[in-house]
Design a protein around this motif. Structure first.
Motif, short mmCIF file in Angstrom:
data_model
loop_
_atom_site.label_atom_id
_atom_site.label_comp_id
_atom_site.label_asym_id
_atom_site.label_seq_id
_atom_site.Cartn_x
_atom_site.Cartn_y
_atom_site.Cartn_z
N UNK A 76 0.80 -1.22 0.00
CA UNK A 76 0.00 0.00 0.00
C UNK A 76 0.84 1.28 0.00
N UNK A 77 2.02 1.23 0.66
CA UNK A 77 2.79 2.47 0.74
C UNK A 77 4.28 2.30 0.41
N UNK A 78 4.78 1.10 0.41
CA UNK A 78 6.18 0.86 0.06
C UNK A 78 7.19 1.31 1.10
N UNK A 79 6.74 1.98 2.17
CA UNK A 79 7.66 2.44 3.22
C UNK A 79 7.63 1.56 4.44
N UNK A 80 6.47 1.02 4.75
CA UNK A 80 6.34 0.19 5.95
C UNK A 80 6.37 -1.29 5.56
N UNK A 81 6.29 -2.12 6.58
CA UNK A 81 6.31 -3.57 6.38
C UNK A 81 5.04 -4.18 6.95
N UNK A 82 4.68 -5.31 6.42
CA UNK A 82 3.63 -6.14 6.98
C UNK A 82 4.30 -7.35 7.62
N UNK A 83 3.75 -7.81 8.72
CA UNK A 83 4.28 -8.98 9.40
C UNK A 83 3.27 -10.09 9.29
N UNK A 84 3.77 -11.27 8.91
CA UNK A 84 2.90 -12.43 8.75
C UNK A 84 3.58 -13.64 9.35
N UNK A 85 2.78 -14.66 9.62
CA UNK A 85 3.33 -15.88 10.19
C UNK A 85 4.05 -16.67 9.10
N UNK A 86 5.19 -17.22 9.47
CA UNK A 86 5.84 -18.20 8.60
C UNK A 86 5.13 -19.53 8.82
N UNK A 87 5.50 -20.54 8.07
CA UNK A 87 4.91 -21.87 8.28
C UNK A 87 5.21 -22.35 9.70
N UNK A 88 6.42 -22.10 10.18
CA UNK A 88 6.80 -22.49 11.54
C UNK A 88 5.98 -21.72 12.57
N UNK A 89 5.79 -20.42 12.34
CA UNK A 89 4.98 -19.60 13.24
C UNK A 89 3.53 -20.02 13.26
N UNK A 90 3.01 -20.39 12.09
CA UNK A 90 1.63 -20.85 12.01
C UNK A 90 1.44 -22.14 12.81
N UNK A 91 2.41 -23.04 12.71
CA UNK A 91 2.33 -24.29 13.49
C UNK A 91 2.37 -23.99 14.99
N UNK A 92 3.24 -23.06 15.40
CA UNK A 92 3.35 -22.69 16.82
C UNK A 92 2.04 -22.06 17.31
#
Length: 134
Positions: A76-92
């Motif tokens: 949306x803006x190219x300046x910030x980041x989005x954080x998402x679960x990795x496969x390992x994080x999703x399992x946790x």
């Protein structure tokens, strides 16, 4: 003192239930938020969990180091980041979900949900007032 005692007891309960499933409690709230909402900005995480931005950033960094969370550029803006679960994080996150369900089941009927929501709203209002008075 009542708030501190309530916080301590809730922390102990959540830590014990997560540990029973082999899940580390440090950062689990953040994993849950991302797991439920999907990719989010750091500021959204901080606001949703009521944490200072610097603390939220530290927790995200620890989760990234563990391989549970990854950052991607925000389209949306190219300046910030989005954080998402990795496969390992999703399992946790999914592994710990049962602990939260057990806690909820134990509290249902003992603590009124509506009263709890009202109490949390009042606490939030009081904290907002206290923070603006400084």
């Amino acid at each position: 003192m009542l708030l501190l005692a309530a916080h301590q007891r809730m922390t102990e309960l959540v830590d014990a239930e997560l540990a029973a499933d082999g899940v580390e409690s440090n950062g689990y709230a953040l994993l849950s938020l991302i797991g439920v909402r999907g990719p989010v900005r750091l500021t959204e995480v901080a606001a949703e969990l009521g944490m200072p931005l610097t603390t939220t950033s530290d927790v995200v960094r620890r989760l990234e180091t563990r391989g549970h969370v990854r950052r991607t550029p925000n389209p949306e803006d190219g300046r910030s980041f989005l954080f998402e679960l990795s496969a390992k994080g999703d399992r946790e996150w999914r592994r710990g979900w049962g602990a939260l369900q057990r806690i909820n089941a134990a509290l249902v009927g003992r603590i009124d949900e509506t009263e709890t929501r009202v109490a949390l709203e009042r606490l939030n209002d009081a904290f907002e007032i206290a923070l603006t008075d400084d």
